[in-house]
Design a protein around this motif. Structure first.
Motif, short mmCIF file in Angstrom:
data_model
loop_
_atom_site.label_atom_id
_atom_site.label_comp_id
_atom_site.label_asym_id
_atom_site.label_seq_id
_atom_site.Cartn_x
_atom_site.Cartn_y
_atom_site.Cartn_z
N ALA A 62 0.81 -1.22 0.00
CA ALA A 62 0.00 0.00 0.00
C ALA A 62 0.84 1.27 0.00
O ALA A 62 0.57 2.21 -0.76
CB ALA A 62 -0.96 -0.01 1.18
N ASP A 63 1.86 1.34 0.84
CA ASP A 63 2.66 2.56 0.93
C ASP A 63 3.38 2.84 -0.38
O ASP A 63 3.43 3.99 -0.85
CB ASP A 63 3.67 2.45 2.08
CG ASP A 63 3.02 2.54 3.45
OD1 ASP A 63 1.87 3.02 3.52
OD2 ASP A 63 3.65 2.12 4.44
N GLU A 64 3.96 1.81 -0.99
CA GLU A 64 4.68 2.01 -2.25
C GLU A 64 3.72 2.41 -3.38
O GLU A 64 4.06 3.25 -4.21
CB GLU A 64 5.43 0.73 -2.63
CG GLU A 64 6.65 0.43 -1.78
CD GLU A 64 7.39 -0.78 -2.31
OE1 GLU A 64 8.18 -0.63 -3.25
OE2 GLU A 64 7.15 -1.88 -1.77
N VAL A 65 2.56 1.79 -3.41
CA VAL A 65 1.58 2.15 -4.44
C VAL A 65 1.13 3.59 -4.26
O VAL A 65 1.03 4.36 -5.24
CB VAL A 65 0.38 1.18 -4.40
CG1 VAL A 65 -0.76 1.70 -5.30
CG2 VAL A 65 0.81 -0.21 -4.85
N LEU A 66 0.87 4.00 -3.02
CA LEU A 66 0.48 5.39 -2.76
C LEU A 66 1.56 6.36 -3.23
O LEU A 66 1.27 7.39 -3.84
CB LEU A 66 0.22 5.59 -1.27
CG LEU A 66 -1.22 5.48 -0.78
CD1 LEU A 66 -1.26 5.56 0.74
CD2 LEU A 66 -2.09 6.58 -1.38
#
Length: 356
Positions: free
Chosen positions: A302-306
């Protein structure tokens, strides 16, 4: 209620202005992307066509053909008015189909365009729409390769209707569909919601909200490509058009048999949209978007995609708004700023008709 009013009001005579679920004729709500649209598909079209590919009811179908995985989608555009702040019927006709393909993870390649013109419409209007489509296609990196034109009698149309269909290639290892939502998935929206519906309504009804609200119509395939570069294991993508974010999340929850829990205070609703919805008595979660997506992403990514989304022009406002949960399967709930919880149900019809 006051005693004198109680004497004159008979609840047995109350009626609901919403269309009934057992309508014997087509009503506007059947085109709204809500419960009536779902029933039309499930009770009329799916039984009539009878195939497993259609039964998935995704934004686009993923097909195996000649050793390639193709995404295929079609959509009709009947927006009124034809031109509005931030876009036009032409932009929607290209971006809408491009985005439906992108929600399967596909790289859109070719579109068709079919026009239904009403006798008497000015050719300058048709030309503006066609040029807008050409510009939007160039920006999206697709080719409008074929099409058709029909003319109907004056009074039997609404100026211009456009239907586009499109195909694109789905990369190996990508499997994006609503059934893949899993408890624990992060729910991310790519930017502020409600702009398109409010933009169309403002010019249709001649309303002013202090500032001009422009549609968010835009192609999203490049944004999706940037997300897939982080991880090909994105579970679900959906562009929340008719019925808004609420309809899309309900469809995903029901298809996957999971629940969705949102945090109201972090959902990105622009002030202008919030003010307009307050004035009109609308809920921003049900207002249409044309340049936004909602993603269900494994929590580990999630963090990398964001970060990747926020680095892209179409995802600068990307926000984590909730999570997929095992509780209340098939339902969407919102934790409110006051500490309570409310259910966000699938709309019956649509708050704003004819917005795409």
């Amino acid at each position: 209620m006051p005693e004198q009013l109680a004497d004159t009001v008979d609840p047995a005579n109350w009626t609901c202005p919403a269309p009934l679920r057992d309508q014997p004729v087509v009503v506007m709500g059947h085109g709204g992307g809500g419960a009536l649209s779902a029933e039309l598909m499930e009770q009329v079209f799916v039984p009539a066509y009878g195939n497993a590919t259609l039964a998935g009811l995704a934004d686009s179908a993923v097909l195996e053909l000649g050793g390639a995985r193709l995404a295929f989608s079609t959509d009709s555009y009947v927006v009124r008015p034809l031109f509005f702040p931030g876009g036009s019927l032409g932009d929607l006709a290209v971006n809408g189909t491009v985005n439906d393909l992108a929600m399967s993870g596909a790289r859109p390649a070719y579109l068709s365009a079919a026009f239904v013109l009403e006798e008497g419409v000015e050719l300058t209007v048709v030309g503006r729409i066609a040029r807008a489509m050409g510009t939007a296609a160039k920006a999206a990196g697709v080719t409008i390769a074929t099409g058709d034109t029909k003319v109907v009698d004056a009074g039997h149309g609404d100026g211009v209707y456009v239907t586009t269909a499109g195909v694109g290639l789905v990369p190996d290892g990508v499997d994006i569909r609503p059934q893949r939502a899993r408890p624990g998935d992060a729910v991310i929206v790519s930017g502020p919601i409600g702009l398109h519906g409010v933009a169309v309504m403002s010019v249709r009804e001649g309303l002013e909200f202090g500032v001009e609200v422009a549609s968010d119509t835009a192609p999203l395939a490049d944004l999706v490509a940037a997300m897939l570069a982080v991880t090909p294991d994105i579970h679900v993508l959906r562009d929340p058009t008719r019925g808004g974010l609420a309809a899309s999340l309900n469809e995903i929850a029901r298809a996957s048999g999971t629940g969705v829990r949102l945090q109201e205070r972090v959902i990105p609703v622009p002030d202008a949209v919030a003010n307009a919805c307050g004035f009109l008595g609308l809920d921003p979660l049900y207002v249409a978007n044309e340049g936004r997506l909602v993603a269900f992403v494994p929590p580990s990514a999630a963090d990398e995609v964001l970060t990747a989304m926020r680095a892209h022009p179409q995802g600068t406002g990307a926000t984590l708004i909730g999570e997929c949960v095992a509780e209340h399967p098939g339902m969407v709930v919102v934790a409110t700023g006051l500490g309570g919880t409310r259910v966000v149900d699938l709309p019956l019809g649509e708050q704003l008709p004819r917005i795409c």
